[in-house]
Design an enzyme around this catalytic site. Sequence first.
Site, short mmCIF file in Angstrom:
data_model
loop_
_atom_site.label_atom_id
_atom_site.label_comp_id
_atom_site.label_asym_id
_atom_site.label_seq_id
_atom_site.Cartn_x
_atom_site.Cartn_y
_atom_site.Cartn_z
N GLN A 11 5.71 27.95 16.29
CA GLN A 11 4.73 28.44 15.49
C GLN A 11 5.22 29.36 14.43
O GLN A 11 4.64 29.04 13.42
CB GLN A 11 3.39 28.89 16.30
CG GLN A 11 3.85 29.78 17.10
CD GLN A 11 2.42 30.65 17.86
OE1 GLN A 11 1.51 30.51 17.25
NE2 GLN A 11 2.74 31.50 19.04
N LEU A 37 20.40 26.32 20.62
CA LEU A 37 20.85 27.80 21.07
C LEU A 37 21.65 27.45 22.61
O LEU A 37 22.30 28.50 22.94
CB LEU A 37 19.75 28.93 20.90
CG LEU A 37 19.35 29.17 19.63
CD1 LEU A 37 18.30 30.31 19.58
CD2 LEU A 37 20.33 29.71 18.72
N THR A 62 10.41 30.39 25.58
CA THR A 62 9.19 31.33 25.28
C THR A 62 8.17 30.93 26.50
O THR A 62 7.18 31.59 26.35
CB THR A 62 8.31 30.82 23.80
OG1 THR A 62 8.33 29.73 23.98
CG2 THR A 62 9.34 31.44 22.83
N THR A 101 10.15 40.79 21.12
CA THR A 101 8.74 40.92 21.72
C THR A 101 8.39 42.25 22.36
O THR A 101 9.38 42.96 22.82
CB THR A 101 8.76 39.70 22.78
OG1 THR A 101 7.69 39.82 23.54
CG2 THR A 101 9.93 39.76 23.75
N ASP A 102 7.25 42.40 22.53
CA ASP A 102 6.74 43.55 23.21
C ASP A 102 7.02 43.65 24.71
O ASP A 102 6.76 44.51 25.43
CB ASP A 102 5.09 43.78 23.16
CG ASP A 102 4.63 42.24 23.46
OD1 ASP A 102 4.76 41.33 23.18
OD2 ASP A 102 3.81 42.12 24.54
N TYR A 125 11.56 36.61 31.33
CA TYR A 125 11.50 36.44 30.00
C TYR A 125 11.59 37.65 29.21
O TYR A 125 12.62 37.41 28.19
CB TYR A 125 10.28 35.94 29.59
CG TYR A 125 9.84 35.90 27.95
CD1 TYR A 125 10.36 34.98 27.17
CD2 TYR A 125 8.87 36.90 27.51
CE1 TYR A 125 10.05 35.14 25.86
CE2 TYR A 125 8.46 36.96 26.01
CZ TYR A 125 9.39 35.98 25.19
OH TYR A 125 8.70 35.92 23.64
N1 LIG Z 1 4.18 33.72 21.26
C1 LIG Z 1 4.02 34.93 21.21
O1 LIG Z 1 2.94 35.55 21.69
C2 LIG Z 1 5.08 35.90 20.92
C3 LIG Z 1 4.85 37.24 21.26
C4 LIG Z 1 6.13 38.08 20.82
C5 LIG Z 1 7.22 37.57 20.32
N2 LIG Z 1 7.21 36.34 20.34
C6 LIG Z 1 8.57 35.94 19.71
O2 LIG Z 1 8.45 35.29 18.48
C7 LIG Z 1 9.19 34.33 18.33
C8 LIG Z 1 8.80 33.15 17.98
O3 LIG Z 1 7.64 32.63 18.77
P1 LIG Z 1 6.77 31.30 18.73
O4 LIG Z 1 5.63 31.74 19.37
O5 LIG Z 1 6.92 30.77 17.49
O6 LIG Z 1 7.46 30.52 19.89
P2 LIG Z 1 7.37 28.93 20.10
O7 LIG Z 1 6.17 28.32 19.41
O8 LIG Z 1 7.22 28.64 21.50
O9 LIG Z 1 8.63 28.34 19.42
C9 LIG Z 1 9.71 28.42 19.96
C10 LIG Z 1 10.65 27.54 19.46
O10 LIG Z 1 11.96 27.85 19.96
C11 LIG Z 1 12.71 26.79 20.12
N3 LIG Z 1 13.40 26.63 20.92
C12 LIG Z 1 13.48 26.59 22.46
N4 LIG Z 1 14.74 26.48 22.86
C13 LIG Z 1 15.58 26.24 21.73
C14 LIG Z 1 16.91 26.19 22.02
N5 LIG Z 1 17.80 25.94 23.00
N6 LIG Z 1 17.81 25.83 20.92
C15 LIG Z 1 16.90 25.82 19.67
N7 LIG Z 1 15.84 26.12 19.67
C16 LIG Z 1 14.97 26.20 20.64
C17 LIG Z 1 11.80 25.57 20.41
O11 LIG Z 1 11.88 24.46 19.94
P3 LIG Z 1 11.50 23.48 21.06
O12 LIG Z 1 9.89 22.87 20.50
O13 LIG Z 1 12.15 22.08 20.41
O14 LIG Z 1 11.56 23.64 22.25
C18 LIG Z 1 10.50 26.27 19.32
O15 LIG Z 1 10.79 25.83 18.04
C19 LIG Z 1 10.30 34.11 19.47
O16 LIG Z 1 11.25 34.90 19.36
C20 LIG Z 1 9.25 34.96 20.73
O17 LIG Z 1 10.25 35.40 21.61
C21 LIG Z 1 6.52 35.42 20.67
#
Ligand SMILES: NC(=O)c1ccc[n+]([C@@H]2O[C@H](COP(=O)([O-])OP(=O)(O)OC[C@H]3O[C@@H](n4cnc5c(N)ncnc54)[C@H](OP(=O)(O)O)[C@@H]3O)[C@@H](O)[C@H]2O)c1
Length: 296
Positions: A11, A37, A62, A101-102, A125
């Site tokens: 996202q 990764l 995630t 992340t938090d 996580y």
């Molecule tokens: N979502 C939350 O509420 C939240 C809160 C705090 C921090 N964050 C952090 O914000 C960042 C972005 O999160 P998001 O919500 O955008 O996550 P997301 O929608 O779950 O997307 C995660 C992305 O990482 C990719 N990914 C997973 N495994 C991978 C790998 N081995 N190699 C390359 N890419 C890989 C996924 O690709 P595929 O779709 O191909 O698997 C996807 O594009 C992350 O660092 C997360 O930890 C998220």
Amino acid sequence: MRILIVGRSGQLAQELAARLPRDGHQVTALGQPELDLARPETIARAVEQVAPEAIVNAAAYTAVDRAEDERDAAFAVNETGSGLLAQEAAGRGVPLVHVSTDYVFDGTKDGPYAEDDVTGPQGVYGASKLAGEQAVLAAHPRSVVLRTAWVCGAHGNNFLKTMLRLGAEREKLSVVADQHGAPTFTADIAEAIARMLPGLAAAPAGDARFGVFHYSGLPFTTWHGFATEIFRQAAGRGAKVPGEVAAITTDQYPTKAKRPANSRLDCTRITAVHGIDPADWRVSLSTALDGLLSRG
Ligand SMILES: NC(=O)c1ccc[n+]([C@@H]2O[C@H](COP(=O)([O-])OP(=O)(O)OC[C@H]3O[C@@H](n4cnc5c(N)ncnc54)[C@H](OP(=O)(O)O)[C@@H]3O)[C@@H](O)[C@H]2O)c1
């Protein structure tokens, strides 16, 4: 600048891929299988091919609950892969923004968390993301670790979209009201990163613009408060919403991995150093709903 975004389908990655070209950047967003990764050889190859002048890592393992059973997979991506990406960035002499992340905190603090507060992840996580932060900062002094929370937006899966879907189907929803934090919209995170990048490209190692920063929305609320505001705004746009949104406790909504009771992030450092203010998530929600609800 030539910018490599890691995590094509996520996202935040999708939002960055839409936002950064508007500043004239040449953007390449790569994900699995080209840049995996968990497969070190693909990291070096992708970075070599794109030859970026800055890298933003928006990819992560995630799946918070699944990580409890897949420790190795979570650490392979969030620690090892992220650390290797930072090594590549260091080798090329380009800045890296790494999103975190938090969940690195245990959520027991009374007030908002500052960047240097003691960490204490409660699950796999969070532990893997904390290990990733440490790997990134150790590998590359020109890194920003940007911790955010409660991420949602128009792309991918998130709480906002789940609420809209369930709200259209059900008369009553129950939402947790004893976890505190603030929604952070991907458009606002992408904007913050866009504003940071030019300064990072110019800054030497040791500059205050590198290191750990918190960035989330304001004002603080609970998941229940967020859901209530989603339905208030959605109803104003003619969407079907539930008749009742009941407030429940975390105990009444058990999950495999524990969630922090307090996800509030103190964002004063990013304002002081980068001049970036937290966004009012209610305004960002309104913009997101304009797009989501008009699409039907
Ligand atoms: N979502 C939350 O509420 C939240 C809160 C705090 C921090 N964050 C952090 O914000 C960042 C972005 O999160 P998001 O919500 O955008 O996550 P997301 O929608 O779950 O997307 C995660 C992305 O990482 C990719 N990914 C997973 N495994 C991978 C790998 N081995 N190699 C390359 N890419 C890989 C996924 O690709 P595929 O779709 O191909 O698997 C996807 O594009 C992350 O660092 C997360 O930890 C998220």
